[in-house]
Scaffold this active site. Structure first.
Site, PDB file in Angstrom:
ATOM      1  N   THR A  85      -5.577   2.712  -6.966  1.00  0.00           N
ATOM      2  CA  THR A  85      -6.885   2.617  -6.323  1.00  0.00           C
ATOM      3  C   THR A  85      -7.726   3.816  -6.731  1.00  0.00           C
ATOM      4  O   THR A  85      -7.323   4.961  -6.533  1.00  0.00           O
ATOM      5  CB  THR A  85      -6.746   2.564  -4.791  1.00  0.00           C
ATOM      6  OG1 THR A  85      -6.095   1.336  -4.429  1.00  0.00           O
ATOM      7  CG2 THR A  85      -8.101   2.608  -4.114  1.00  0.00           C
TER       8      THR A  85
ATOM      9  N   HIS B  69     -13.404  -2.190  -2.042  1.00  0.00           N
ATOM     10  CA  HIS B  69     -12.551  -1.794  -0.908  1.00  0.00           C
ATOM     11  C   HIS B  69     -12.927  -2.558   0.351  1.00  0.00           C
ATOM     12  O   HIS B  69     -12.825  -2.041   1.470  1.00  0.00           O
ATOM     13  CB  HIS B  69     -12.664  -0.286  -0.658  1.00  0.00           C
ATOM     14  CG  HIS B  69     -11.382   0.373  -0.251  1.00  0.00           C
ATOM     15  ND1 HIS B  69     -10.632   1.154  -1.094  1.00  0.00           N
ATOM     16  CD2 HIS B  69     -10.699   0.366   0.929  1.00  0.00           C
ATOM     17  CE1 HIS B  69      -9.572   1.611  -0.463  1.00  0.00           C
ATOM     18  NE2 HIS B  69      -9.588   1.129   0.778  1.00  0.00           N
TER      19      HIS B  69
ATOM     20  N   LYS C 206      -7.770  -0.491  -9.434  1.00  0.00           N
ATOM     21  CA  LYS C 206      -8.455  -1.240  -8.370  1.00  0.00           C
ATOM     22  C   LYS C 206      -9.670  -0.443  -7.889  1.00  0.00           C
ATOM     23  O   LYS C 206      -9.544   0.725  -7.508  1.00  0.00           O
ATOM     24  CB  LYS C 206      -7.501  -1.499  -7.209  1.00  0.00           C
ATOM     25  CG  LYS C 206      -8.130  -2.223  -6.029  1.00  0.00           C
ATOM     26  CD  LYS C 206      -7.077  -2.504  -4.961  1.00  0.00           C
ATOM     27  CE  LYS C 206      -7.683  -3.202  -3.747  1.00  0.00           C
ATOM     28  NZ  LYS C 206      -8.509  -2.270  -2.933  1.00  0.00           N
TER      29      LYS C 206
ATOM     30  N   TYR D 139      -2.150   5.381  -4.102  1.00  0.00           N
ATOM     31  CA  TYR D 139      -3.164   6.404  -3.890  1.00  0.00           C
ATOM     32  C   TYR D 139      -2.624   7.668  -4.547  1.00  0.00           C
ATOM     33  O   TYR D 139      -1.599   8.206  -4.109  1.00  0.00           O
ATOM     34  CB  TYR D 139      -3.389   6.662  -2.404  1.00  0.00           C
ATOM     35  CG  TYR D 139      -4.233   5.626  -1.709  1.00  0.00           C
ATOM     36  CD1 TYR D 139      -5.495   5.289  -2.197  1.00  0.00           C
ATOM     37  CD2 TYR D 139      -3.783   5.006  -0.555  1.00  0.00           C
ATOM     38  CE1 TYR D 139      -6.269   4.343  -1.559  1.00  0.00           C
ATOM     39  CE2 TYR D 139      -4.558   4.056   0.093  1.00  0.00           C
ATOM     40  CZ  TYR D 139      -5.804   3.725  -0.417  1.00  0.00           C
ATOM     41  OH  TYR D 139      -6.568   2.794   0.220  1.00  0.00           O
TER      42      TYR D 139
ATOM     43  N   SER E  43       0.814  -1.206   0.000  1.00  0.00           N
ATOM     44  CA  SER E  43       0.000   0.000   0.000  1.00  0.00           C
ATOM     45  C   SER E  43       0.853   1.264   0.000  1.00  0.00           C
ATOM     46  O   SER E  43       2.005   1.261   0.437  1.00  0.00           O
ATOM     47  CB  SER E  43      -0.915  -0.003   1.223  1.00  0.00           C
ATOM     48  OG  SER E  43      -1.617   1.215   1.355  1.00  0.00           O
TER      49      SER E  43
END
Length: 363
Positions: A154, A260, A236, A128, A106
């Site tokens: 994402t 999510h 995603k 992100y 992440s």
């Protein structure tokens, strides 16, 4: 540890973690309708086995972007793992490498992507997109240099979902610095901050939060990022077939059907309900991965039979981390592989590649 059921993992993790971190991992958005539907809708599909077939040897392997993997599992990106275990993503990376499952690291993690790369085997980087494009591009460059094999963008987090349980607890790991490993180590972020995060922690956290979400991120920005890297790019959070179609038009290399884990938009469609239409739209042109709701081997078989090329595992391995660190994660992964293998054999299927929709019926 010897815990084989998801419910047992969750119960054990609850007994170990403080209540606020546990609730953060366990809970979803709103009243958790979508989180519940992720599980319930998977249960609506039933496996209809075919027998008298030779299943003495089973092949769980898959191929993605020209690379072969031993199983169809990848570890979903989960942020803030420092609230679960002090070794956080490092322990997860070592366990995944030992078992042979790729991780998707992440953006919002306790350690830097370089530190994770030093411990991990196959690895992708989840991005992100920051409201500051310079920071986003810096993350991509660092991922390339650290040997990550793909960029997973994402798209379902233009803002933080309405997470009622965390609001009730007044608990926000982002504000504690549990998700700052990549930001605080980033040269572009440091330059903009104009001071060392260690010298002014609160200012650094506030600056990160200012840039963390990008509500203006659009398809035009996807095009910019497509030009910025030669790595495969996956989106995603895709749930609508029209978005899947557009992803192909923008030369995206893969998509991940995901809501999510029910942590963003409550009341939206479950991932498994969205999967068939997305697969139909894609028509095999790019890989379609599945995320949100995988709790046992039968869930994996159902997702793959409905057209997914691989699945992401999330909360189960996080509970393993909470219970026993690296060894806990490894045990969870070993159990999921064993469960899938046994489910394949007892369903009369000898290879992941042989899974098709005709072994499923809908209740």
């Amino acid at each position: 540890m010897k815990l084989y059921h998801f419910a047992d993992l969750e119960k054990k993790a609850e007994s170990i973690l403080d209540s606020h971190p546990f609730t953060y991992i366990k809970s979803g958005s709103g009243d958790e309708e979508t989180m519940g539907d992720n599980i319930a809708d998977l249960r609506k599909w039933k496996i209809r086995p075919k027998f008298l077939r030779d299943v003495s040897k089973r092949d769980l392997s898959i191929s993605l972007f020209g690379k072969n993997y031993k199983t169809p599992y990848l570890l979903a990106p989960v942020g803030n793992l420092g609230i679960v275990h002090p070794e956080a993503e490092l322990a997860v990376s070592r366990a995944a490498k030992q078992v042979g499952i790729p991780i998707i690291a992440s953006t919002v993690i306790s350690f830097s992507l370089e530190e994770i790369a030093a411990e991990a085997g196959d690895r992708w980087f989840q991005l992100y997109c920051s409201s500051d494009m310079d920071i986003t591009l810096s993350f991509i460059r660092r991922a390339e240099q650290a040997g990550y094999g793909a960029i997973v963008i994402t798209v379902d987090m233009p803002a933080l979902g309405f997470r009622a349980a965390d609001l009730t607890n007044q608990y926000a790991p982002f504000k504690l610095g549990a998700a700052s490993g990549n930001y605080f180590s980033d040269p572009v972020f440091q330059e903009k901050l104009a001071c060392s995060p260690s010298h002014d922690f609160q200012r650094a956290v506030d600056e990160q939060l200012k840039h963390l979400f990008a509500p203006g991120f659009s398809w035009e920005d996807v095009a910019v990022l497509r030009k910025a890297t030669t790595l495969p790019i996956l989106l995603k959070g895709i749930l609508h077939p029209s978005d899947a179609k557009k992803a192909i038009e923008f030369k995206v290399d893969g998509i991940i059907v995901s809501n999510h884990g029910g942590r963003q938009l409550d009341g939206c469609i479950s991932s498994i309900a969205a999967l068939p239409e997305v697969v139909e739209e894609v028509e095999g042109r790019i890989p379609v991965l599945f995320d949100s709701g995988i709790r046992k081997g039968a869930d994996v078989v159902k997702a793959l039979a409905l057209g997914a090329d691989a699945v992401l595992l999330g909360r189960p391995y996080v509970y393993g981390l909470a219970i026993n660190g690296e060894e806990g994660v490894q045990e969870v992964l070993d159990n999921f592989i064993y469960d899938l293998d046994a489910t394949m054999a007892t369903a009369g299927v000898d290879a992941v590649s042989a899974l098709t929709r005709d072994i499923l019926v809908r209740k």
